[in-house]
Design a protein around this motif. Structure first.
Motif, PDB file in Angstrom:
ATOM      1  N   ILE A  14      35.533  45.611  -5.839  1.00 21.81           N
ATOM      2  CA  ILE A  14      36.841  46.279  -5.828  1.00 21.81           C
ATOM      3  C   ILE A  14      36.803  47.469  -6.778  1.00 21.81           C
ATOM      4  CG2 ILE A  14      39.313  46.039  -6.267  1.00 21.81           C
ATOM      5  CD1 ILE A  14      38.351  44.431  -3.894  1.00 21.81           C
ATOM      6  N   ASP A  15      37.295  48.602  -6.311  1.00 22.89           N
ATOM      7  CA  ASP A  15      37.432  49.778  -7.170  1.00 22.89           C
ATOM      8  C   ASP A  15      38.740  49.653  -7.949  1.00 22.89           C
ATOM      9  OD1 ASP A  15      37.351  52.220  -8.412  1.00 22.89           O
ATOM     10  OD2 ASP A  15      37.854  53.389  -6.617  1.00 22.89           O
ATOM     11  N   GLY A  16      38.619  49.336  -9.226  1.00 20.37           N
ATOM     12  CA  GLY A  16      39.803  49.153 -10.063  1.00 20.37           C
ATOM     13  C   GLY A  16      40.192  50.367 -10.868  1.00 20.37           C
ATOM     14  N   LYS A  21      45.048  46.273 -14.994  1.00 18.89           N
ATOM     15  CA  LYS A  21      44.408  44.999 -14.667  1.00 18.89           C
ATOM     16  C   LYS A  21      45.081  43.851 -15.418  1.00 18.89           C
ATOM     17  CE  LYS A  21      40.168  47.616 -14.047  1.00 18.89           C
ATOM     18  NZ  LYS A  21      40.815  48.877 -14.435  1.00 18.89           N
ATOM     19  N   ASP A  22      46.306  43.528 -15.017  1.00 14.53           N
ATOM     20  CA  ASP A  22      46.995  42.388 -15.614  1.00 14.53           C
ATOM     21  C   ASP A  22      46.773  41.155 -14.750  1.00 14.53           C
ATOM     22  OD1 ASP A  22      48.456  42.992 -13.392  1.00 14.53           O
ATOM     23  OD2 ASP A  22      50.394  43.150 -14.420  1.00 14.53           O
ATOM     24  N   LEU A  29      44.038  39.864  -6.140  1.00 21.16           N
ATOM     25  CA  LEU A  29      42.686  40.038  -5.595  1.00 21.16           C
ATOM     26  C   LEU A  29      42.092  38.693  -5.211  1.00 21.16           C
ATOM     27  CD1 LEU A  29      41.199  42.710  -8.047  1.00 21.16           C
ATOM     28  CD2 LEU A  29      42.120  43.072  -5.754  1.00 21.16           C
ATOM     29  N   PHE A  30      42.249  37.697  -6.091  1.00 18.55           N
ATOM     30  CA  PHE A  30      41.744  36.362  -5.790  1.00 18.55           C
ATOM     31  C   PHE A  30      42.394  35.804  -4.532  1.00 18.55           C
ATOM     32  CE2 PHE A  30      40.784  35.540 -10.542  1.00 18.55           C
ATOM     33  CZ  PHE A  30      39.506  36.043 -10.382  1.00 18.55           C
ATOM     34  N   ALA A 232      28.788  53.132  -3.130  1.00 18.01           N
ATOM     35  CA  ALA A 232      28.200  52.248  -4.134  1.00 18.01           C
ATOM     36  C   ALA A 232      28.442  50.785  -3.763  1.00 18.01           C
ATOM     37  CB  ALA A 232      28.778  52.547  -5.511  1.00 18.01           C
ATOM     38  N   GLU A 233      29.638  50.466  -3.286  1.00 14.10           N
ATOM     39  CA  GLU A 233      29.939  49.092  -2.882  1.00 14.10           C
ATOM     40  C   GLU A 233      29.037  48.651  -1.738  1.00 14.10           C
ATOM     41  OE1 GLU A 233      33.508  46.610  -0.620  1.00 14.10           O
ATOM     42  OE2 GLU A 233      33.992  48.478  -1.695  1.00 14.10           O
TER      43      GLU A 233
END
Length: 298
Positions: A14-16, A21-22, A29-30, A232-233
């Motif tokens: 994932i591109d964050g 990112k809380d 995402l999970f 890249a992914e």
């Protein structure tokens, strides 16, 4: 990264970038990945011990009661033992070092299973009240139907009391791989067999996921920084899964390409061998500690 008794599989990254990112972002995402795989196929999620990860795991557990969040064992031991096993004493480490430095001294001389067997007063797991209580909590989360839960509890009683098996079957527990034993003899207890095979196929650390950071760092670096996140992914996906597939081939265990992804061009000492394999399997979360292990190994 997903794993089962058949091995790990890289799913996606994932591109964050520019994301906050809380716990809600990470939990979402999970939950999306769990939805893609199917919640009935997921047993647990493993992350490091960061508070935001623990909070995200609690959200997932609230959504799916049969899915467990587990902290990475390697990361937990790393945090617990980083001072105990420090190579040198220091002002900040004096108390812990004086009390526990014996662990580092006997680490190569003591086998864990022998230590456990020699503990005085140790009782079997099914006779331990605390372990039995936690086991019943897990079964309650796995089996919501009362009849199913009753049946699996009965099956566990038959197994722990060695009622459903003869002596030869039970003696094979000490020589067979657990997954192999349950695959061969578990059909007499079908519900317990299903749970056992699911649990035995689970890892206890997130090391296999952390190794992808090195792969990503090789593909996207200061010298190769014009690659788009999507490219890249895709490259990490192909490289990681090709590596996992290669481990199932006969050439991976012998010949010129033996352990190619661990030992590099050669598996001979000092560049390969069991010493490097130990470090490769004990992926730590502290880069400086990894460097120290590599230097000490030389």
């Amino acid at each position: 990264m997903a794993t089962s008794e058949k091995g790990p599989l890289f799913i996606k990254s994932i591109d964050g970038t520019k994301e906050y990112k809380d716990k809600h972002f990470i939990a979402d995402l999970f939950l999306k990945v769990i939805g893609e795989i199917g919640h009935q196929h997921v047993v647990q999620i493993i992350t490091d011990n960061a508070s935001v990860m623990k909070a995200a795991g609690s959200i997932v557990e609230a959504e799916y009661s049969h899915i467990f969040w587990s902290p990475c064992v390697v990361h937990s031991l790393n945090l617990a033992l980083r001072n105990i096993c420090a190579p040198k004493n220091s002002m900040q480490n004096e108390v812990a070092y004086n009390e526990c430095n014996w662990i580092a001294q006997v680490a190569d001389e003591v086998l864990y299973y022998q230590w456990i067997e020699e503990v005085r007063g140790r009782v079997a797991p099914h006779k331990n009240a605390k372990i039995s209580g936690e086991r019943n909590k897990c079964l309650k989360r796995f089996f919501h139907d009362l009849d199913d839960r009753k049946n699996v509890v009965v099956e566990f009683g038959l197994f722990s009391g060695m009622i459903s098996y003869d002596d030869d079957n039970m003696n094979d527990r000490w020589t067979f791989d657990p997954i192999l034993w349950w695959s061969n003899y578990g059909s007499k207890l079908p519900m317990l067999q299903t749970v056992a095979l699911k649990l035995l196929g689970q890892p206890c650390s997130s090391s296999c996921a952390e190794r992808n950071w090195s792969t990503y760092g090789f593909i996207y670096s200061m010298r190769r920084n014009r690659t788009t996140p999507k490219r890249a992914e895709d490259l990490v996906f192909v490289h990681s899964n090709l590596r996992f597939l290669s481990r199932k081939r006969e050439e991976y265990t012998k010949g010129n390409f033996k352990k190619w992804d661990i030992g590099g061009d050669t598996w001979d000492e000092p560049f390969g061998g069991s010493g490097l394999l130990e470090i490769a399997h004990l992926t730590l979360d502290e880069p400086m500690m990894e460097i120290s292990l590599g230097e000490n190994d030389d």
